[in-house]
Motif scaffolding. Structure first.
Motif, PDB file in Angstrom:
ATOM      1  N   VAL A  15      -5.315  -9.097   9.663  1.00 12.93           N
ATOM      2  CA  VAL A  15      -6.725  -9.471   9.219  1.00 12.93           C
ATOM      3  C   VAL A  15      -7.385  -9.944  10.148  1.00 12.93           C
ATOM      4  O   VAL A  15      -8.750  -9.937   9.990  1.00 12.93           O
ATOM      5  N   GLU A  16      -7.342 -10.492  11.338  1.00 11.42           N
ATOM      6  CA  GLU A  16      -7.849 -10.652  12.235  1.00 11.42           C
ATOM      7  C   GLU A  16      -8.742 -10.067  13.468  1.00 11.42           C
ATOM      8  O   GLU A  16      -9.468  -9.473  13.448  1.00 11.42           O
ATOM      9  N   ASP A  17      -7.383  -8.547  13.151  1.00 13.80           N
ATOM     10  CA  ASP A  17      -7.666  -7.285  13.782  1.00 13.80           C
ATOM     11  C   ASP A  17      -9.168  -6.318  13.311  1.00 13.80           C
ATOM     12  O   ASP A  17     -10.107  -6.387  14.103  1.00 13.80           O
ATOM     13  N   LEU A  18      -8.634  -6.971  12.035  1.00 15.78           N
ATOM     14  CA  LEU A  18      -9.831  -6.020  11.203  1.00 15.78           C
ATOM     15  C   LEU A  18     -10.723  -6.666  11.003  1.00 15.78           C
ATOM     16  O   LEU A  18     -12.295  -6.264  10.760  1.00 15.78           O
ATOM     17  N   ARG A  19     -11.057  -7.668  10.521  1.00 12.57           N
ATOM     18  CA  ARG A  19     -12.439  -8.739  10.646  1.00 12.57           C
ATOM     19  C   ARG A  19     -13.130  -8.517  11.750  1.00 12.57           C
ATOM     20  O   ARG A  19     -14.367  -8.066  12.254  1.00 12.57           O
ATOM     21  N   ARG A  20     -12.101  -8.155  12.791  1.00 11.04           N
ATOM     22  CA  ARG A  20     -13.236  -8.053  14.048  1.00 11.04           C
ATOM     23  C   ARG A  20     -14.363  -7.375  14.270  1.00 11.04           C
ATOM     24  O   ARG A  20     -15.029  -6.431  15.015  1.00 11.04           O
ATOM     25  N   ASP A  21     -13.153  -5.686  13.610  1.00  9.26           N
ATOM     26  CA  ASP A  21     -13.549  -4.328  14.031  1.00  9.26           C
ATOM     27  C   ASP A  21     -14.789  -4.237  12.756  1.00  9.26           C
ATOM     28  O   ASP A  21     -15.941  -4.185  12.898  1.00  9.26           O
ATOM     29  N   LEU A  22     -14.233  -4.445  11.508  1.00  6.51           N
ATOM     30  CA  LEU A  22     -15.369  -5.024  10.190  1.00  6.51           C
ATOM     31  C   LEU A  22     -15.628  -5.669  10.354  1.00  6.51           C
ATOM     32  O   LEU A  22     -15.164  -7.076   9.330  1.00  6.51           O
ATOM     33  N   PRO A  23     -16.269  -6.642  10.595  1.00  7.86           N
ATOM     34  CA  PRO A  23     -16.658  -7.443  10.663  1.00  7.86           C
ATOM     35  C   PRO A  23     -17.037  -8.613   8.682  1.00  7.86           C
ATOM     36  O   PRO A  23     -17.186  -9.474   8.106  1.00  7.86           O
ATOM     37  N   GLY A  24     -17.526  -7.931   8.612  1.00  7.36           N
ATOM     38  CA  GLY A  24     -18.035  -8.099   6.239  1.00  7.36           C
ATOM     39  C   GLY A  24     -16.712  -7.616   5.775  1.00  7.36           C
ATOM     40  O   GLY A  24     -17.058  -8.513   4.155  1.00  7.36           O
ATOM     41  N   LEU A  25     -15.429  -7.487   6.233  1.00  6.46           N
ATOM     42  CA  LEU A  25     -14.481  -7.665   5.362  1.00  6.46           C
ATOM     43  C   LEU A  25     -13.819  -9.044   4.957  1.00  6.46           C
ATOM     44  O   LEU A  25     -13.614  -9.879   6.004  1.00  6.46           O
ATOM     45  N   THR A  26     -13.866  -8.941   3.798  1.00  6.85           N
ATOM     46  CA  THR A  26     -13.481 -10.931   3.248  1.00  6.85           C
ATOM     47  C   THR A  26     -12.192 -10.656   2.458  1.00  6.85           C
ATOM     48  O   THR A  26     -11.674 -11.454   2.764  1.00  6.85           O
ATOM     49  N   ASP A  27     -12.489  -9.362   1.988  1.00  7.38           N
ATOM     50  CA  ASP A  27     -10.750  -9.365   0.975  1.00  7.38           C
ATOM     51  C   ASP A  27     -10.115  -8.069   1.637  1.00  7.38           C
ATOM     52  O   ASP A  27     -10.308  -6.879   2.134  1.00  7.38           O
ATOM     53  N   PHE A  28      -8.596  -8.187   1.820  1.00  7.10           N
ATOM     54  CA  PHE A  28      -7.895  -7.060   1.762  1.00  7.10           C
ATOM     55  C   PHE A  28      -6.946  -7.054   1.277  1.00  7.10           C
ATOM     56  O   PHE A  28      -6.177  -7.786   0.268  1.00  7.10           O
ATOM     57  N   VAL A  29      -6.327  -5.031   0.779  1.00  5.21           N
ATOM     58  CA  VAL A  29      -5.430  -5.101  -0.068  1.00  5.21           C
ATOM     59  C   VAL A  29      -4.520  -4.020   0.145  1.00  5.21           C
ATOM     60  O   VAL A  29      -4.843  -3.499   0.979  1.00  5.21           O
ATOM     61  N   THR A  30      -3.514  -4.163  -0.552  1.00  5.22           N
ATOM     62  CA  THR A  30      -1.670  -3.510   0.220  1.00  5.22           C
ATOM     63  C   THR A  30      -1.783  -2.709  -1.350  1.00  5.22           C
ATOM     64  O   THR A  30      -1.339  -3.961  -1.854  1.00  5.22           O
ATOM     65  N   PRO A  31      -1.242  -1.649  -1.069  1.00  5.56           N
ATOM     66  CA  PRO A  31      -0.243  -0.936  -1.429  1.00  5.56           C
ATOM     67  C   PRO A  31       0.964  -1.273  -1.579  1.00  5.56           C
ATOM     68  O   PRO A  31       1.172  -1.248  -0.671  1.00  5.56           O
ATOM     69  N   SER A  32       1.926  -1.653  -2.640  1.00  8.65           N
ATOM     70  CA  SER A  32       3.219  -2.178  -1.995  1.00  8.65           C
ATOM     71  C   SER A  32       4.274  -0.992  -3.364  1.00  8.65           C
ATOM     72  O   SER A  32       3.464  -1.529  -4.545  1.00  8.65           O
ATOM     73  N   PRO A  33       4.989  -1.026  -2.782  1.00  8.71           N
ATOM     74  CA  PRO A  33       6.673  -0.487  -3.758  1.00  8.71           C
ATOM     75  C   PRO A  33       7.004  -1.984  -5.019  1.00  8.71           C
ATOM     76  O   PRO A  33       6.519  -2.868  -4.656  1.00  8.71           O
ATOM     77  N   VAL A  34       7.794  -1.465  -5.339  1.00  9.15           N
ATOM     78  CA  VAL A  34       8.002  -2.202  -6.319  1.00  9.15           C
ATOM     79  C   VAL A  34       9.645  -1.888  -6.398  1.00  9.15           C
ATOM     80  O   VAL A  34      10.339  -0.929  -7.180  1.00  9.15           O
ATOM     81  N   PRO A  35      10.493  -2.115  -6.026  1.00  7.34           N
ATOM     82  CA  PRO A  35      12.219  -1.732  -5.648  1.00  7.34           C
ATOM     83  C   PRO A  35      13.055  -2.185  -5.795  1.00  7.34           C
ATOM     84  O   PRO A  35      14.314  -0.998  -6.785  1.00  7.34           O
ATOM     85  N   GLY A  36      12.386  -3.058  -6.804  1.00  2.00           N
ATOM     86  CA  GLY A  36      13.998  -3.711  -7.547  1.00  2.00           C
ATOM     87  C   GLY A  36      13.442  -3.976  -9.579  1.00  2.00           C
ATOM     88  O   GLY A  36      14.542  -3.906  -9.901  1.00  2.00           O
ATOM     89  N   PHE A  37      12.429  -2.993 -10.084  1.00  2.00           N
ATOM     90  CA  PHE A  37      11.727  -2.927 -11.267  1.00  2.00           C
ATOM     91  C   PHE A  37      12.590  -2.288 -12.274  1.00  2.00           C
ATOM     92  O   PHE A  37      13.611  -2.770 -13.078  1.00  2.00           O
ATOM     93  N   ALA A  38      13.390  -1.328 -12.051  1.00  2.00           N
ATOM     94  CA  ALA A  38      14.291   0.191 -12.482  1.00  2.00           C
ATOM     95  C   ALA A  38      15.331  -0.378 -12.902  1.00  2.00           C
ATOM     96  O   ALA A  38      15.748  -0.459 -13.534  1.00  2.00           O
ATOM     97  N   ARG A  39      15.941  -1.901 -11.744  1.00  2.00           N
ATOM     98  CA  ARG A  39      17.131  -2.220 -12.248  1.00  2.00           C
ATOM     99  C   ARG A  39      17.380  -3.002 -12.719  1.00  2.00           C
ATOM    100  O   ARG A  39      17.751  -3.590 -14.036  1.00  2.00           O
ATOM    101  N   TRP A  40      16.019  -4.171 -12.968  1.00  2.00           N
ATOM    102  CA  TRP A  40      15.695  -5.001 -13.188  1.00  2.00           C
ATOM    103  C   TRP A  40      15.520  -4.950 -15.207  1.00  2.00           C
ATOM    104  O   TRP A  40      16.343  -5.231 -15.718  1.00  2.00           O
ATOM    105  N   LEU A  41      15.306  -3.564 -15.223  1.00  2.00           N
ATOM    106  CA  LEU A  41      14.281  -3.436 -16.558  1.00  2.00           C
ATOM    107  C   LEU A  41      16.170  -2.880 -17.418  1.00  2.00           C
ATOM    108  O   LEU A  41      16.231  -3.391 -18.746  1.00  2.00           O
ATOM    109  N   ALA A  42      16.773  -2.089 -16.565  1.00  2.00           N
ATOM    110  CA  ALA A  42      18.306  -1.759 -17.353  1.00  2.00           C
ATOM    111  C   ALA A  42      19.050  -3.147 -17.654  1.00  2.00           C
ATOM    112  O   ALA A  42      19.596  -2.719 -18.600  1.00  2.00           O
ATOM    113  N   GLU A  43      18.629  -4.307 -16.796  1.00  2.00           N
ATOM    114  CA  GLU A  43      19.554  -5.131 -17.053  1.00  2.00           C
ATOM    115  C   GLU A  43      18.879  -5.941 -18.613  1.00  2.00           C
ATOM    116  O   GLU A  43      19.862  -6.572 -19.469  1.00  2.00           O
ATOM    117  N   GLN A  44      17.672  -5.737 -18.424  1.00  2.00           N
ATOM    118  CA  GLN A  44      17.031  -6.360 -19.592  1.00  2.00           C
ATOM    119  C   GLN A  44      17.576  -5.950 -20.977  1.00  2.00           C
ATOM    120  O   GLN A  44      17.367  -6.161 -22.222  1.00  2.00           O
TER     121      GLN A  44
END
Length: 188
Positions: A15-44
């Motif tokens: 975040v600090e590196d990005l803010r230094r390089d792009l000072p207008g950024l205030t929000d950061f978003v990351t796409p992330s996996p959901v590794p346990g969802f299928a297992r949980w769903l099967a249990e339900q």
């Protein structure tokens, strides 16, 4: 650096590196996996009827390529995913998803659940193609971290919260019937 996780340190550094390089950024978003969802769903599947239904829909390898199946599966998957992230807990009361614990523990907010965000074989197997976005808003990171650390509260966007299956509402109390006798008549 005792008490500071490597992940927390790394995210703050990025975040600090990005803010230094792009000072207008205030929000950061990351796409992330959901590794346990299928297992949980099967249990339900035995306790949540919609879980069994969606598992039937996604049982065929190419289910996501069929528009009709994809739409029906999506209508069932998204509320179940919201339930997984917002309500499912381990035996010790922690959020069940390890990636969610990492991001939420670092002050992120669960911003969005992406249906078919990752169609790789691994993501289809582990999460039926779901991915999620975590948002790091600088003004909210500390508050989100504290709520998660203290109470295991998941900071989530309203759009994610609205995906939760509706709980059955208790019936409104019935009022007694109004008397039809003289007490209803008014003097004019």
């Amino acid at each position: 650096m005792r008490g500071i996780s490597f992940g927390n340190f790394l995210i703050k550094q990025v975040v600090e590196d990005l803010r230094r390089d792009l000072p207008g950024l205030t929000d950061f978003v990351t796409p992330s996996p959901v590794p346990g969802f299928a297992r949980w769903l099967a249990e339900q599947a035995e306790t949540i009827p919609s879980a069994a239904h969606v598992l039937d829909l996604v049982a065929n390898e190419g289910w996501h390529a069929d528009a009709a199946v994809r739409d029906r599966a999506g209508q069932a998957l998204l509320p179940l995913a919201a339930q997984y992230f917002l309500e499912a807990r381990t035996a010790s009361g922690k959020v069940i998803d390890p990636v969610a614990r990492f991001h939420l523990g670092n002050g992120a907010r669960l911003e969005r659940i992406d249906l078919l965000g990752d169609l790789s074989p691994r993501a289809l197997r582990q999460a039926h193609g779901l991915m999620v976005n975590y948002r790091y808003k600088l003004d909210d990171i500390e508050k989100n971290h504290e709520l998660f650390s203290a109470r295991n509260d998941v900071a989530a966007a309203p759009t994610v919260r609205r995906l939760l299956p509706k709980a059955a509402k208790p019936a409104a109390p019935r009022l007694p019937a109004q008397p039809q006798g003289d007490e209803d008549k008014r003097d004019i």
